[in-house]
Design an enzyme around this catalytic site. Structure first.
Site, PDB file in Angstrom:
ATOM      1  N   ARG A 140       3.367  13.575  54.760  1.00  0.00           N
ATOM      2  CA  ARG A 140       1.934  13.303  54.569  1.00  0.00           C
ATOM      3  C   ARG A 140       1.021  14.512  54.734  1.00  0.00           C
ATOM      4  O   ARG A 140      -0.194  14.369  54.593  1.00  0.00           O
ATOM      5  CB  ARG A 140       1.444  12.198  55.515  1.00  0.00           C
ATOM      6  CG  ARG A 140       2.240  10.902  55.476  1.00  0.00           C
ATOM      7  CD  ARG A 140       2.211  10.237  54.131  1.00  0.00           C
ATOM      8  NE  ARG A 140       2.714   8.867  54.169  1.00  0.00           N
ATOM      9  CZ  ARG A 140       3.176   8.233  53.100  1.00  0.00           C
ATOM     10  NH1 ARG A 140       3.243   8.836  51.926  1.00  0.00           N
ATOM     11  NH2 ARG A 140       3.599   6.988  53.195  1.00  0.00           N
ATOM     12  N   ASP A 166      13.626   7.341  53.332  1.00  0.00           N
ATOM     13  CA  ASP A 166      12.334   7.097  52.676  1.00  0.00           C
ATOM     14  C   ASP A 166      11.254   6.787  53.737  1.00  0.00           C
ATOM     15  O   ASP A 166      10.398   5.920  53.532  1.00  0.00           O
ATOM     16  CB  ASP A 166      12.420   5.969  51.632  1.00  0.00           C
ATOM     17  CG  ASP A 166      11.202   5.942  50.701  1.00  0.00           C
ATOM     18  OD1 ASP A 166      10.348   6.840  50.781  1.00  0.00           O
ATOM     19  OD2 ASP A 166      11.113   4.993  49.904  1.00  0.00           O
ATOM     20  N   HIS A 186       2.332   4.943  57.596  1.00  0.00           N
ATOM     21  CA  HIS A 186       0.940   4.597  57.278  1.00  0.00           C
ATOM     22  C   HIS A 186       0.218   4.278  58.579  1.00  0.00           C
ATOM     23  O   HIS A 186       0.863   3.969  59.589  1.00  0.00           O
ATOM     24  CB  HIS A 186       0.878   3.384  56.343  1.00  0.00           C
ATOM     25  CG  HIS A 186       1.359   3.662  54.957  1.00  0.00           C
ATOM     26  ND1 HIS A 186       0.674   4.467  54.073  1.00  0.00           N
ATOM     27  CD2 HIS A 186       2.475   3.242  54.301  1.00  0.00           C
ATOM     28  CE1 HIS A 186       1.345   4.529  52.933  1.00  0.00           C
ATOM     29  NE2 HIS A 186       2.441   3.806  53.042  1.00  0.00           N
TER      30      HIS A 186
END
Ligand SMILES: [Zn+2]
Length: 451
Positions: free
Chosen positions: A78, A319, A323
């Site tokens: 991110r 993966d 969030h």
């Protein structure tokens, strides 16, 4: 690439004694010991030994599995652009807690990894703030827009290990063909997110009985399989290396099996969640089970496990897609896709071993030497406890039971459908280039003073 303060610290040599050493790269599974000096494996052998010199620190590993540090070919860190979800600092610490010592980060950052400068940024932040090795994956297309190839040769010389527009398929077949042609020339694989977006538009979960019952729009298995089939055909045409990311359906496993039988240079990965959880996890509109590709059915799980055993599926990759809690709160339809995976990966995968569905040695191979083969030798000998290899080592207790407490995660992403689950198998310590980057309090290091 390690944090600078660690690189400068003088490390004592280390003896890891009396663990069950499993190194599929060398066909080793025995009670043994290993020596680490100058950040590298300096000796490995059976039984328990006494330290060769008095300045060795000793770790008693009795009851623990000692294996090469785990390698994750597919994660999302991110940074840059979405630091509220994760950073290289938090993501690499989460990886270390999960037993991972090498992680490959996907390019869907902001800006995306489609330029030399962004790849250099990742490398420099990883070197100063990361605690495990971070290897970047570059974009296939400029801006991940699927229109025009990125500067692939520039990215290759910057050290990316593969190209991918992960999150997006290369919807344009001609662009995919060009990417594969370039991949073949550079020797780097194309990592393929297989999704026909016309068939998944507005989709929230697997298309089937559960989606009907919940009134959620489905994402059919064929949306994945159509692109798998197309790209296997293009890989055959170009002779390039294709790596299929996060395989989730029985039909994809069959397509890859047939392609491998005809000599297509394809490798494939499956995630811990697609191997262990079904679409039923979504019942109750649990946004933490919302992931792309979606959780499928028990029949798909059985095919994926069979694919792993037959080497149709080469590796397991997390993966890891963190969030914020705010992102995952609220309406199911608006929540983003993704599961925070580093810190539960080994624990949930061990359920396959305890359930008799996969051998421990196969599981470790799929997380160590097999992903190392896809990365190649550019970054040294990875995924092995071979003498001279970087001392990336994971110690785990295969039988320890624990309850997933997301508050204890190092990851900023607490988004997992496994919150509160009881898992059996826990990472106890992780060494990156000879340095502990994670150690449970129960693993004692007996420090020796040079004599
Ligand atoms: Zn993807």
């Amino acid at each position: 690439m390690l944090a600078k303060e660690m690189m400068n610290k003088k490390l004592n040599p280390l003896l890891i004694q009396g663990g069950r050493v499993i190194d599929p790269s060398q066909g080793i599974d025995e009670i043994g010991s290993l020596l680490i000096a100058d950040g590298k494996i300096s000796w490995l052998g059976g039984g328990e030994i006494t330290p060769p010199r008095p300045d060795y620190d000793i770790v008693h590993a009795q009851g623990l599995v000692v294996c090469p540090g785990l390698i994750d070919l597919h994660c999302h860190l991110r940074q840059p652009g979405f630091e509220e979800k994760e950073t290289i600092a938090t993501g690499t610490r989460a990886a270390a807690r999960g037993g991972f010592t090498t992680i490959c980060c996907m390019p869907n950052t902001n800006p995306p990894l489609d330029k030399l400068a962004t790849v250099d940024y990742i490398k420099s932040i990883s070197a100063t703030e990361g605690v495990v090795r971070v290897l970047p994956v570059g974009c296939i297309s400029k801006g991940r827009r699927g229109e025009e190839l990125a500067e692939l040769s520039e990215l290759a010389s910057a050290g990316v290990i593969a190209f991918s527009d992960d999150g997006e398929p290369a919807a344009n077949s001609r662009l995919m063909r060009q990417a594969l042609d370039y991949g073949r020339a550079s020797g780097l694989p194309i990592i393929d997110h297989c999704e026909d977006k016309a068939l998944t538009e507005g989709g929230q979960m697997n298309e089937g009985i559960v989606s009907t019952r919940l009134g959620l729009r489905g994402m059919p298995a064929v949306a994945e399989e159509i692109i798998v089939a197309r790209d296997l055909a293009l890989a055959q045409l170009t002779g390039a290396r294709l790596h299929i990311a996060h395989v989730s359906t029985a039909g994809s496993v069959d397509l890859i099996r047939r392609a491998k039988e005809t000599g297509v240079q394809v490798t494939a990965e499956v995630t811990p969640h697609h191997l262990t959880l079904t679409e039923e996890k979504v019942i109750g509109y649990n946004t933490n089970a919302k992931v792309n590709p979606p959780l499928r059915t028990e029949r798909d799980i059985q095919s994926l496990i069979q694919g792993l055993k037959e080497n149709v599926i080469d590796i397991i990759a997390t993966d890891h897609a963190p969030h914020t809690e705010a992102d995952k709160l609220g309406e199911f339809a608006l929540a983003p896709f993704g599961i925070s995976g580093f810190e539960t990966a080994l624990g949930i995968l061990m359920s396959l071993v305890h359930g008799g569905q996969l051998s421990l040695v196969t599981l470790i191979a799929k997380l160590t030497c097999e992903p190392a083969k896809i990365i190649g030798n550019k970054y040294g000998k990875l995924g092995t406890l071979g003498i001279g290899a970087p001392a990336d080592v994971t110690l785990f207790d295969p039988d320890m039971e624990w309850v997933v407490d997301t508050r204890a995660f190092a990851s900023k992403g607490k988004n997992t459908p496994l919150a509160g689950a009881r898992l059996k198998g826990r990472v106890m310590a992780t060494l990156s280039q000879g340095e502990f980057v994670y150690r449970d309090g129960s693993v004692k290091v007996k420090e020796r003073i040079a004599g």
